[in-house]
Design a protein around this motif. Structure first.
Motif, PDB file in Angstrom:
ATOM      1  N   VAL D  76      57.971  12.215  59.274  1.00 46.45           N
ATOM      2  CA  VAL D  76      58.284  13.210  58.207  1.00 46.45           C
ATOM      3  C   VAL D  76      59.721  14.069  58.223  1.00 46.45           C
ATOM      4  O   VAL D  76      60.200  13.963  59.338  1.00 46.45           O
ATOM      5  CB  VAL D  76      57.041  14.399  58.211  1.00 46.45           C
ATOM      6  CG1 VAL D  76      55.876  13.587  58.202  1.00 46.45           C
ATOM      7  CG2 VAL D  76      57.186  15.180  59.713  1.00 46.45           C
ATOM      8  N   SER D  77      60.129  14.597  57.235  1.00 49.32           N
ATOM      9  CA  SER D  77      61.189  15.182  57.281  1.00 49.32           C
ATOM     10  C   SER D  77      61.226  16.220  56.227  1.00 49.32           C
ATOM     11  O   SER D  77      62.389  16.749  55.747  1.00 49.32           O
ATOM     12  CB  SER D  77      62.490  14.100  56.731  1.00 49.32           C
ATOM     13  OG  SER D  77      62.108  13.504  55.556  1.00 49.32           O
ATOM     14  N   GLY D  78      60.309  17.106  56.047  1.00 47.94           N
ATOM     15  CA  GLY D  78      60.018  18.256  55.359  1.00 47.94           C
ATOM     16  C   GLY D  78      60.582  19.541  56.027  1.00 47.94           C
ATOM     17  O   GLY D  78      61.172  19.388  57.168  1.00 47.94           O
ATOM     18  N   GLY D  79      60.566  20.304  55.286  1.00 49.65           N
ATOM     19  CA  GLY D  79      61.255  21.830  56.043  1.00 49.65           C
ATOM     20  C   GLY D  79      62.440  21.831  55.701  1.00 49.65           C
ATOM     21  O   GLY D  79      62.672  23.008  54.758  1.00 49.65           O
ATOM     22  N   LEU D  80      63.659  21.595  56.275  1.00 51.06           N
ATOM     23  CA  LEU D  80      64.987  21.860  55.858  1.00 51.06           C
ATOM     24  C   LEU D  80      65.609  20.612  56.216  1.00 51.06           C
ATOM     25  O   LEU D  80      65.152  19.880  57.283  1.00 51.06           O
ATOM     26  CB  LEU D  80      65.580  23.108  56.448  1.00 51.06           C
ATOM     27  CG  LEU D  80      65.540  23.231  57.884  1.00 51.06           C
ATOM     28  CD1 LEU D  80      66.637  24.132  57.992  1.00 51.06           C
ATOM     29  CD2 LEU D  80      64.331  23.643  58.447  1.00 51.06           C
TER      30      LEU D  80
END
Lengths: 80, 142, 142, 80
Positions: D76-80
């Motif tokens: 995953v690579s959500g957030g910022l």
């Protein structure tokens, strides 16, 4: 020579004024001005403070100069 | 000219607009913005607060805030911070202070924002009076 | 019924309204609100980003966000948190995620807010594609 | 029995589809479904993933049941 005092928060309320000009002798110390205030208003005896001259914190032994702005800063409580 | 000369630090009698602080600190290089709100809480030392009165030595308060922003610029050169502190009468839930930090990285944005509020509480000549249902009292920090 | 059943955690295609999150977490017992914005930055690994595309597995993303809010409730019972993550196309400077934490005390508000963003980056099934001037690439975390 | 697959991000783009229903034998493992995908699309061979069944992370050895929703979650690579 003259110094300008401003009062805030608890010290303002105890003294009942916000500002004044004081005539002080050449070479007067910050602590000597404080002693005059305590003599006038004994409720200040236990008051903690940090002195500020011309908007910078300093020590009670600071030697005042003509035209200085002197404030006795009660322990701060801003922020939250 | 210092890096923080045009930085936003202000004492105001008006409601604080957090977006103004964010706009002042965020750049295209930032991946993180941390915003801290100090807000008026209902209870203080087991007494019910009706409202707070904040008093400031405004010229020195803004000067000390600017000093704190300088400290941030030295310690975290990639970050920018802003501080607005409100004075006057504040009701429960209202923000007395808002701090914003823009940063390339998330970890440092939290560190810097926390640093700023801690320093504000130590150095900035602002005081609060708690007005209870049965009396009032100036709070004096340590 | 868990404590966070009515908590705010959402995947959205719309611009995030931080005030909605603050309203969702702040109570009269709070002296501190910490808000974190993850924002789109211009540079990534020395390339210029034109915009980002966020994709999500929305049902699981919201479930994992709720799990994270549960973790906060267990670890910091006096605090409340909210998470909104945006998906779709985001330009430089726009917020992809906003997290808000309401807390009686300032120190813990920073700790909890940082905990939440760290956990979001570990657990929540959302992905970003960086679109550069000369190509595009899905970012895959570690 | 049948399982429902949904694809996201890099895996979706590599496979060129977002969802499908697959007929799998009783007792099929998550890893066996992945092997079918890799056989179809060798570009997936190096793809890292965490499997999720019914929206919870699980292991490649998870035994599937009829009606499960199976997703191979790219890192995953959500957030910022």
């Amino acid at each position: 020579m003259r110094v300008r005092l401003r009062y805030f928060a608890s010290i303002r309320e105890r003294l009942g004024r916000t500002t004044e000009e004081l005539e002080v002798p050449e070479g007067a110390l910050v602590s000597e001005v404080w002693e005059r205030l305590v003599a006038e208003c004994p409720a200040l005896e236990q008051q903690r403070y940090r002195p500020a001259v011309n908007q910078e914190y300093t020590s009670p032994g600071h030697v005042l100069r003509d035209g200085d702005e002197l404030v006795f800063i009660p322990p701060v409580s801003g922020g939250l | 000219m210092t890096t923080t000369e045009r930085a936003l630090c202000r004492v105001t009698t008006e409601k604080i607009d957090a977006q103004e602080l964010i706009d002042a600190v965020q750049t295209a290089a930032d991946g993180a913005v941390c915003v801290f709100y100090g807000v008026v809480r209902e209870d203080s030392r087991n007494k019910k607060v009706r409202f707070l009165e904040y008093d400031a030595y405004p010229e020195m308060a803004e000067k000390k805030m600017r000093d704190i922003l300088e400290e941030v610029a030295v310690r975290w050169p990639e970050q920018r911070a802003a501080i607005v502190h409100r004075v006057g009468t504040l009701g429960i839930g209202e923000a007395s202070v808002v701090i914003a930090v823009g940063s390339p990285h998330r970890g440092e944005s939290f560190e810097a924002c926390r640093y700023v509020i801690d320093r504000v509480k130590q150095e900035v000549p602002i005081w609060k009076k708690e007005v209870f249902t049965d009396g009032e009292e100036w709070v004096e920090g340590s």
